[in-house]
Design an enzyme around this catalytic site. Structure first.
Site, PDB file in Angstrom:
ATOM      1  N   SER A  42      -1.280  -9.046  -5.810  1.00  0.00           N
ATOM      2  CA  SER A  42      -0.918  -9.886  -4.639  1.00  0.00           C
ATOM      3  C   SER A  42      -1.742  -9.418  -3.216  1.00  0.00           C
ATOM      4  O   SER A  42      -2.112 -10.506  -2.595  1.00  0.00           O
ATOM      5  CB  SER A  42       0.529  -9.676  -4.281  1.00  0.00           C
ATOM      6  OG  SER A  42       1.028 -10.088  -3.349  1.00  0.00           O
ATOM      7  N   GLU A  68       2.965   4.681   0.695  1.00  0.00           N
ATOM      8  CA  GLU A  68       2.460   5.037  -0.372  1.00  0.00           C
ATOM      9  C   GLU A  68       1.870   4.127  -1.295  1.00  0.00           C
ATOM     10  O   GLU A  68       1.067   3.994  -1.988  1.00  0.00           O
ATOM     11  CB  GLU A  68       3.201   6.309  -1.079  1.00  0.00           C
ATOM     12  CG  GLU A  68       2.580   6.862  -2.415  1.00  0.00           C
ATOM     13  CD  GLU A  68       1.501   8.000  -1.947  1.00  0.00           C
ATOM     14  OE1 GLU A  68       1.076   8.390  -2.722  1.00  0.00           O
ATOM     15  OE2 GLU A  68       1.659   8.330  -0.857  1.00  0.00           O
TER      16      GLU A  68
END
Length: 288
Positions: A42, A68
Protein backbone atom coordinates in the site's frame (compact mmCIF):
# COMPACT_ATOMS: atom_id res chain seq x y z
CA UNK A 1 -9.71 5.84 25.92
CA UNK A 2 -8.42 9.38 25.56
CA UNK A 3 -5.22 9.67 23.53
CA UNK A 4 -3.13 12.85 23.75
CA UNK A 5 -1.64 13.81 20.40
CA UNK A 6 1.81 12.43 19.68
CA UNK A 7 2.67 15.03 17.11
CA UNK A 8 3.87 18.55 17.71
CA UNK A 9 3.38 21.48 15.36
CA UNK A 10 6.78 20.85 13.77
CA UNK A 11 6.98 20.24 10.07
CA UNK A 12 7.39 16.80 8.58
CA UNK A 13 11.00 15.80 7.94
CA UNK A 14 12.48 13.05 5.82
CA UNK A 15 14.75 10.99 8.07
CA UNK A 16 17.04 8.10 7.04
CA UNK A 17 15.53 4.88 8.36
CA UNK A 18 18.91 3.67 9.67
CA UNK A 19 19.05 6.64 12.06
CA UNK A 20 15.85 5.60 13.86
CA UNK A 21 16.15 3.33 16.88
CA UNK A 22 13.27 1.09 18.04
CA UNK A 23 11.27 2.17 21.06
CA UNK A 24 12.00 0.35 24.34
CA UNK A 25 8.34 0.90 25.17
CA UNK A 26 7.05 -1.02 22.17
CA UNK A 27 4.38 -3.34 23.57
CA UNK A 28 4.02 -5.48 20.47
CA UNK A 29 6.57 -8.28 20.19
CA UNK A 30 5.02 -10.17 17.26
CA UNK A 31 4.30 -8.62 13.86
CA UNK A 32 2.19 -10.43 11.28
CA UNK A 33 4.32 -10.79 8.16
CA UNK A 34 1.32 -10.91 5.82
CA UNK A 35 -0.08 -7.69 7.26
CA UNK A 36 3.32 -6.01 6.99
CA UNK A 37 3.62 -7.10 3.36
CA UNK A 38 0.16 -5.73 2.60
CA UNK A 39 1.05 -2.41 4.29
CA UNK A 40 4.34 -2.24 2.37
CA UNK A 41 2.48 -2.75 -0.92
CA UNK A 42 0.00 0.00 0.00
CA UNK A 43 2.86 2.40 0.83
CA UNK A 44 4.53 1.64 -2.51
CA UNK A 45 1.32 2.41 -4.37
CA UNK A 46 -0.04 5.33 -2.33
CA UNK A 47 2.86 6.62 -0.24
CA UNK A 48 2.97 6.83 3.56
CA UNK A 49 -0.25 8.57 4.57
CA UNK A 50 0.72 9.24 8.20
CA UNK A 51 4.26 10.16 9.30
CA UNK A 52 5.91 8.35 12.17
CA UNK A 53 6.74 10.21 15.39
CA UNK A 54 10.26 10.28 16.83
CA UNK A 55 12.21 11.85 19.66
CA UNK A 56 15.64 13.30 18.98
CA UNK A 57 18.42 11.59 20.95
CA UNK A 58 21.59 13.08 19.52
CA UNK A 59 22.94 14.24 16.20
CA UNK A 60 21.57 11.96 13.48
CA UNK A 61 19.99 9.63 16.04
CA UNK A 62 16.26 9.40 16.77
CA UNK A 63 14.07 7.25 19.02
CA UNK A 64 10.86 5.90 17.55
CA UNK A 65 7.81 6.97 19.54
CA UNK A 66 4.93 5.85 17.31
CA UNK A 67 4.71 4.00 14.01
CA UNK A 68 6.60 0.72 14.41
CA UNK A 69 4.53 -1.06 11.75
CA UNK A 70 4.89 1.85 9.34
CA UNK A 71 8.66 1.93 9.84
CA UNK A 72 8.97 -1.83 9.30
CA UNK A 73 6.80 -1.70 6.18
CA UNK A 74 8.87 1.15 4.73
CA UNK A 75 12.05 -0.86 5.30
CA UNK A 76 10.36 -3.87 3.72
CA UNK A 77 9.62 -1.98 0.51
CA UNK A 78 13.14 -0.60 0.34
CA UNK A 79 12.58 3.02 1.35
CA UNK A 80 15.75 4.78 2.52
CA UNK A 81 14.00 7.75 4.12
CA UNK A 82 10.69 8.05 5.96
CA UNK A 83 8.44 11.04 6.76
CA UNK A 84 8.68 11.80 10.49
CA UNK A 85 7.66 14.40 13.03
CA UNK A 86 9.93 15.17 15.99
CA UNK A 87 8.16 15.47 19.33
CA UNK A 88 9.47 17.71 22.11
CA UNK A 89 7.91 15.75 24.95
CA UNK A 90 9.85 14.45 27.97
CA UNK A 91 11.13 10.89 28.17
CA UNK A 92 8.36 9.82 30.55
CA UNK A 93 5.68 11.49 28.43
CA UNK A 94 7.09 9.77 25.34
CA UNK A 95 6.96 6.38 27.08
CA UNK A 96 3.36 6.94 28.18
CA UNK A 97 2.25 8.11 24.76
CA UNK A 98 3.99 5.22 23.02
CA UNK A 99 2.25 2.69 25.25
CA UNK A 100 -1.11 4.39 24.92
CA UNK A 101 -0.80 4.47 21.15
CA UNK A 102 -0.15 0.74 21.14
CA UNK A 103 -3.12 0.02 23.37
CA UNK A 104 -5.49 2.00 21.15
CA UNK A 105 -4.26 1.52 17.60
CA UNK A 106 -2.67 -1.91 17.63
CA UNK A 107 -4.39 -5.28 17.83
CA UNK A 108 -2.19 -6.46 20.68
CA UNK A 109 -2.14 -10.00 22.02
CA UNK A 110 -3.51 -10.58 25.55
CA UNK A 111 -0.07 -10.70 27.17
CA UNK A 112 1.24 -7.72 25.20
CA UNK A 113 -1.77 -5.70 26.29
CA UNK A 114 -1.31 -6.74 29.94
CA UNK A 115 2.37 -5.79 29.85
CA UNK A 116 1.58 -2.38 28.35
CA UNK A 117 -1.00 -1.70 31.07
CA UNK A 118 1.43 -2.75 33.81
CA UNK A 119 4.14 -0.51 32.36
CA UNK A 120 1.74 2.45 32.28
CA UNK A 121 0.71 1.84 35.89
CA UNK A 122 4.36 1.84 36.93
CA UNK A 123 5.10 5.03 35.00
CA UNK A 124 2.09 6.78 36.46
CA UNK A 125 2.81 5.34 39.93
CA UNK A 126 -0.86 4.98 40.67
CA UNK A 127 -3.35 2.33 41.80
CA UNK A 128 -5.27 -0.05 39.57
CA UNK A 129 -8.39 2.03 40.07
CA UNK A 130 -6.71 5.23 38.88
CA UNK A 131 -4.99 3.43 36.00
CA UNK A 132 -8.32 1.98 34.88
CA UNK A 133 -9.90 5.46 35.06
CA UNK A 134 -7.15 6.97 32.90
CA UNK A 135 -7.49 4.20 30.33
CA UNK A 136 -11.27 4.37 30.30
CA UNK A 137 -11.94 0.80 31.47
CA UNK A 138 -13.33 -0.66 34.68
CA UNK A 139 -11.04 -1.69 37.53
CA UNK A 140 -12.21 -5.35 37.43
CA UNK A 141 -11.52 -5.48 33.68
CA UNK A 142 -8.03 -4.07 34.23
CA UNK A 143 -7.35 -6.53 37.07
CA UNK A 144 -8.44 -9.44 34.85
CA UNK A 145 -6.00 -8.36 32.14
CA UNK A 146 -3.12 -8.09 34.61
CA UNK A 147 -3.88 -11.54 36.07
CA UNK A 148 -2.57 -13.11 32.85
CA UNK A 149 0.94 -12.09 33.84
CA UNK A 150 0.87 -14.53 36.79
CA UNK A 151 1.20 -17.54 34.45
CA UNK A 152 4.51 -19.38 34.23
CA UNK A 153 6.66 -18.55 31.16
CA UNK A 154 6.20 -22.00 29.56
CA UNK A 155 2.40 -21.81 29.94
CA UNK A 156 2.40 -18.29 28.54
CA UNK A 157 4.50 -19.35 25.55
CA UNK A 158 2.10 -22.24 24.85
CA UNK A 159 -0.89 -19.87 24.98
CA UNK A 160 0.78 -17.43 22.59
CA UNK A 161 1.74 -20.20 20.15
CA UNK A 162 -1.82 -21.52 20.21
CA UNK A 163 -3.22 -18.02 19.68
CA UNK A 164 -5.63 -18.26 22.61
CA UNK A 165 -7.76 -15.25 23.46
CA UNK A 166 -7.67 -13.46 26.81
CA UNK A 167 -10.90 -15.15 27.88
CA UNK A 168 -9.49 -18.58 27.06
CA UNK A 169 -6.36 -17.84 29.06
CA UNK A 170 -8.24 -16.45 32.08
CA UNK A 171 -10.15 -19.74 32.29
CA UNK A 172 -6.81 -21.54 32.77
CA UNK A 173 -5.97 -19.45 35.83
CA UNK A 174 -8.33 -21.60 37.92
CA UNK A 175 -6.05 -24.62 37.47
CA UNK A 176 -3.56 -25.02 40.27
CA UNK A 177 -0.45 -26.33 38.52
CA UNK A 178 1.43 -25.45 35.31
CA UNK A 179 1.13 -29.11 34.26
CA UNK A 180 -2.67 -28.89 34.34
CA UNK A 181 -2.61 -25.56 32.53
CA UNK A 182 -0.37 -26.92 29.76
CA UNK A 183 -2.65 -29.94 29.37
CA UNK A 184 -5.66 -27.64 29.09
CA UNK A 185 -3.90 -25.52 26.44
CA UNK A 186 -3.06 -28.64 24.44
CA UNK A 187 -6.61 -30.03 24.58
CA UNK A 188 -8.25 -26.67 23.89
CA UNK A 189 -6.02 -26.18 20.86
CA UNK A 190 -6.46 -29.68 19.46
CA UNK A 191 -10.24 -29.53 19.75
CA UNK A 192 -10.45 -25.83 18.74
CA UNK A 193 -12.55 -25.18 21.83
CA UNK A 194 -14.66 -22.11 22.38
CA UNK A 195 -14.33 -20.14 25.62
CA UNK A 196 -17.35 -21.98 27.05
CA UNK A 197 -15.89 -25.38 26.12
CA UNK A 198 -12.55 -24.41 27.65
CA UNK A 199 -14.27 -23.43 30.90
CA UNK A 200 -16.01 -26.84 30.99
CA UNK A 201 -12.67 -28.55 30.38
CA UNK A 202 -11.18 -26.65 33.32
CA UNK A 203 -14.11 -27.75 35.51
CA UNK A 204 -13.46 -31.36 34.51
CA UNK A 205 -9.74 -31.11 35.30
CA UNK A 206 -10.52 -29.54 38.68
CA UNK A 207 -12.79 -32.47 39.59
CA UNK A 208 -10.20 -35.07 38.61
CA UNK A 209 -8.44 -36.28 41.78
CA UNK A 210 -4.70 -36.05 41.84
CA UNK A 211 -2.81 -39.34 41.79
CA UNK A 212 -1.32 -40.16 45.15
CA UNK A 213 2.30 -41.32 45.01
CA UNK A 214 2.78 -44.94 45.98
CA UNK A 215 4.39 -45.28 49.36
CA UNK A 216 7.13 -47.92 49.25
CA UNK A 217 8.26 -47.49 52.82
CA UNK A 218 7.92 -50.57 55.00
CA UNK A 219 5.06 -50.27 57.48
CA UNK A 220 5.87 -50.43 61.15
CA UNK A 221 4.10 -53.79 61.78
CA UNK A 222 6.13 -55.57 59.08
CA UNK A 223 9.35 -54.42 60.71
CA UNK A 224 8.20 -56.06 63.91
CA UNK A 225 7.59 -59.37 62.10
CA UNK A 226 11.00 -59.21 60.40
CA UNK A 227 12.74 -58.64 63.71
CA UNK A 228 10.78 -61.50 65.26
CA UNK A 229 11.88 -63.94 62.53
CA UNK A 230 15.51 -62.92 62.88
CA UNK A 231 15.40 -63.23 66.68
CA UNK A 232 13.80 -66.69 66.42
CA UNK A 233 16.59 -67.96 64.17
CA UNK A 234 19.12 -66.43 66.55
CA UNK A 235 17.53 -68.25 69.53
CA UNK A 236 17.68 -71.58 67.66
CA UNK A 237 21.36 -71.10 66.97
CA UNK A 238 21.96 -70.29 70.65
CA UNK A 239 20.20 -73.52 71.58
CA UNK A 240 22.47 -75.56 69.32
CA UNK A 241 20.16 -75.88 66.33
CA UNK A 242 22.23 -75.27 63.21
CA UNK A 243 19.53 -73.18 61.53
CA UNK A 244 20.30 -70.95 58.57
CA UNK A 245 18.33 -68.07 57.11
CA UNK A 246 18.33 -66.40 53.67
CA UNK A 247 16.59 -63.08 52.98
CA UNK A 248 15.55 -61.93 49.49
CA UNK A 249 14.14 -58.43 48.86
CA UNK A 250 12.00 -57.66 45.80
CA UNK A 251 10.01 -54.59 44.79
CA UNK A 252 6.90 -55.90 46.58
CA UNK A 253 8.02 -58.53 49.09
CA UNK A 254 10.61 -59.61 51.61
CA UNK A 255 11.22 -63.37 51.43
CA UNK A 256 12.87 -65.45 54.18
CA UNK A 257 14.06 -69.08 53.84
CA UNK A 258 14.83 -70.77 57.14
CA UNK A 259 16.61 -74.17 56.96
CA UNK A 260 16.77 -76.44 60.01
CA UNK A 261 18.86 -79.67 59.66
CA UNK A 262 16.66 -82.63 60.64
CA UNK A 263 19.44 -84.28 62.61
CA UNK A 264 19.94 -81.15 64.67
CA UNK A 265 16.24 -80.59 65.24
CA UNK A 266 15.60 -84.15 66.50
CA UNK A 267 18.09 -83.67 69.30
CA UNK A 268 16.04 -80.79 70.79
CA UNK A 269 13.34 -81.61 73.31
CA UNK A 270 11.12 -78.96 71.72
CA UNK A 271 11.24 -80.54 68.32
CA UNK A 272 7.85 -80.81 66.53
CA UNK A 273 6.21 -83.84 64.83
CA UNK A 274 8.42 -86.14 62.75
CA UNK A 275 6.79 -84.98 59.47
CA UNK A 276 7.84 -81.38 60.01
CA UNK A 277 9.26 -79.92 56.78
CA UNK A 278 12.96 -79.42 56.56
CA UNK A 279 12.53 -75.88 55.07
CA UNK A 280 10.20 -73.14 56.25
CA UNK A 281 9.44 -70.33 53.85
CA UNK A 282 8.02 -66.99 55.04
CA UNK A 283 7.05 -64.19 52.69
CA UNK A 284 6.22 -60.71 53.95
CA UNK A 285 4.70 -58.05 51.78
CA UNK A 286 5.88 -54.46 52.14
CA UNK A 287 2.28 -53.35 51.80
CA UNK A 288 1.39 -55.26 54.97
Amino acid sequence: MFLPTLQSKSSVLLLPVEQIEPSPWQARRYFDEKQLSALAKSIQENGLLQPITVQKLAKDRYLLVAGERRLRACKLCGMKKIPAIITEKTDQAVAVLSLEENLQRENLGPFEEAEAIRALQQLWQCSQTETASRLGISQPALANKLRLLTLQPDVRAACETAGLTGRHIRALLRLQTPEQQLLAVQLATQEQMTVSQTEKLVEKLLRKPAKKPRCKAMVKDVRIFVNTVERAVGMMKSAGVLATMERTDTADTIEYRVRIPLSSAQKQKSVGPKDTSKTTQLTLSENG
